[in-house]
Design a protein around this motif. Structure first.
Motif, PDB file in Angstrom:
ATOM      1  N   THR A   1       0.828  -1.209   0.000  1.00 50.65           N
ATOM      2  CA  THR A   1       0.000   0.000   0.000  1.00 50.65           C
ATOM      3  C   THR A   1       0.862   1.260   0.000  1.00 50.65           C
TER       4      THR A   1
ATOM      5  N   VAL B   1      -4.078   4.854  -0.051  1.00 51.06           N
ATOM      6  CA  VAL B   1      -4.968   4.067   0.802  1.00 51.06           C
ATOM      7  C   VAL B   1      -5.413   4.875   2.028  1.00 51.06           C
TER       8      VAL B   1
ATOM      9  N   GLY C   1     -10.999   0.702   3.174  1.00 52.30           N
ATOM     10  CA  GLY C   1      -9.871   0.064   2.483  1.00 52.30           C
ATOM     11  C   GLY C   1      -8.977  -0.664   3.476  1.00 52.30           C
TER      12      GLY C   1
ATOM     13  N   ALA D   1      -1.982  -1.104  -3.918  1.00 53.80           N
ATOM     14  CA  ALA D   1      -3.096  -0.159  -3.848  1.00 53.80           C
ATOM     15  C   ALA D   1      -2.625   1.210  -3.398  1.00 53.80           C
TER      16      ALA D   1
ATOM     17  N   VAL E   1      -4.851  -1.512  -7.687  1.00 60.45           N
ATOM     18  CA  VAL E   1      -6.046  -0.695  -7.415  1.00 60.45           C
ATOM     19  C   VAL E   1      -5.547   0.719  -7.168  1.00 60.45           C
ATOM     20  N   ASN E   2      -5.845   1.634  -8.076  1.00 64.60           N
ATOM     21  CA  ASN E   2      -5.326   2.996  -7.937  1.00 64.60           C
ATOM     22  C   ASN E   2      -6.277   3.987  -8.588  1.00 64.60           C
TER      23      ASN E   2
ATOM     24  N   SER F   1      -9.524   3.244  -3.176  1.00 63.73           N
ATOM     25  CA  SER F   1      -9.317   1.973  -2.477  1.00 63.73           C
ATOM     26  C   SER F   1     -10.436   1.688  -1.475  1.00 63.73           C
TER      27      SER F   1
ATOM     28  N   LEU G   1     -11.832  -1.883  -2.666  1.00 62.31           N
ATOM     29  CA  LEU G   1     -11.297  -3.057  -1.955  1.00 62.31           C
ATOM     30  C   LEU G   1     -12.355  -3.881  -1.219  1.00 62.31           C
TER      31      LEU G   1
END
Ligand SMILES: NC(=O)c1ccc[n+]([C@@H]2O[C@H](COP(=O)([O-])OP(=O)(O)OC[C@H]3O[C@@H](n4cnc5c(N)ncnc54)[C@H](O)[C@@H]3O)[C@@H](O)[C@H]2O)c1
Ligand SMILES: [Zn+2]
Length: 244
Positions: free
Chosen positions: A16, A20, A76, A188, A214-215, A233, A237
């Motif tokens: 991360t 996040v 997240g 992320a 994941v961004n 996120s 998530l």
């Protein structure tokens, strides 16, 4: 949207970055525009900056301590806690964040690659880093009880090395996952610009692992990931993984 299946063979390595914590209200590096009070961030986050003006550095980190203590983990952070509960020792969370929000959310297997805002160490002696949430008064530079030298934040600054033990823990986990199960890597909220964290994706691919990103914005190393989810996120998530 693809879904990420977490089954009894899965070894999940998560990385991360500042993104996040953005939904908790912690500014990202880019969110700060790379500046703090019109000074480049390096002035307060490098060994040279600390030598030049240690009280400015302590003012910056005291403010960040105050800021981080006032915010809360978001969904997240909570998703990672649920995944870890499901996977146990087949889960490892490496973070570039120093705000401590992952452990506050309940994550246990955490590698804080860039240190922790709420820890201090001595710049002069080998005394181990200790817990310290003190917000020092403007102008103060705390001194070590043991040797009298300046204390400093336990943070990896620009131009400094990461703890080799942390990198080894990540490497060992990835190897173990790749040889004894199905290795999955998920990054992320990280811009993919800061090494060595930005290189983990290639390490995992070489080991035959599956890769997810994941961004919110495209990361600098986006093209290296097989699965990419664009979004926040805290929104993505919680619904991304299927726990089986
Ligand atoms: N919270 C923290 O502890 C904190 C905050 C700022 C900077 N830093 C330090 O600065 C360096 C910055 O590198 P970095 O890559 O972590 O951060 P970065 O600021 O360079 O990049 C953050 C990334 O997160 C994405 N993002 C922003 N909001 C998001 C959201 N809600 N959901 C998903 N993605 C989102 C952005 O698109 C960006 O690519 C690190 O070394 C870190 O130690 C830490
Ligand atoms: Zn000391």
């Amino acid at each position: 949207m693809d879904s990420l299946t977490l089954d009894s063979k899965t070894w999940l390595l998560v990385l991360t970055g500042a993104g996040v914590s953005a939904e908790s209200g912690v500014p990202t590096f880019r969110g700060m525009g790379g500046l703090w009070e019109d000074q480049p961030v390096e002035a307060v986050a490098s060994p040279e900056g600390f030598r030049k003006d240690p009280s400015l550095v302590w003012r910056f980190y005291s403010e960040r301590r105050k800021g981080a203590a006032a915010v809360h983990p978001n969904p997240g952070h909570e998703a990672f806690v649920a995944w870890e509960r499901h996977l146990g020792d087949r889960f490892l969370l490496a973070t570039q964040n120093v705000d401590g929000l992952h452990t506050r959310a309940g994550s246990q297997r955490v590698v804080e690659m860039h240190g922790n805002l709420f820890k201090t160490r001595c710049s002069g002696c080998e005394r181990p880093p200790f817990d310290d949430a003190t917000v020092y008064p403007v102008g103060a530079v705390p001194a070590c009880d043991a040797c009298g030298k300046r204390l400093r934040p336990h943070i990896v600054w620009f131009g400094e090395y990461l703890d080799p033990a942390d990198l080894e823990r990540i490497e060992t986990f990835a190897l173990q996952g790749a040889t004894s199960g199905r290795l999955v890597f998920l990054a992320a909220g990280t811009s993919g610009a800061v090494f060595p964290a930005a290189g983990i994706v290639d390490r995992v691919r070489r080991a035959g692992g599956e890769t997810w990103l994941v961004n919110l914005d495209p990361a600098e190393n986006s093209s290296r990931f097989e699965h990419r989810v664009v979004g926040r996120s805290g929104e993505v998530l919680p619904g991304l993984a299927k726990l089986v």
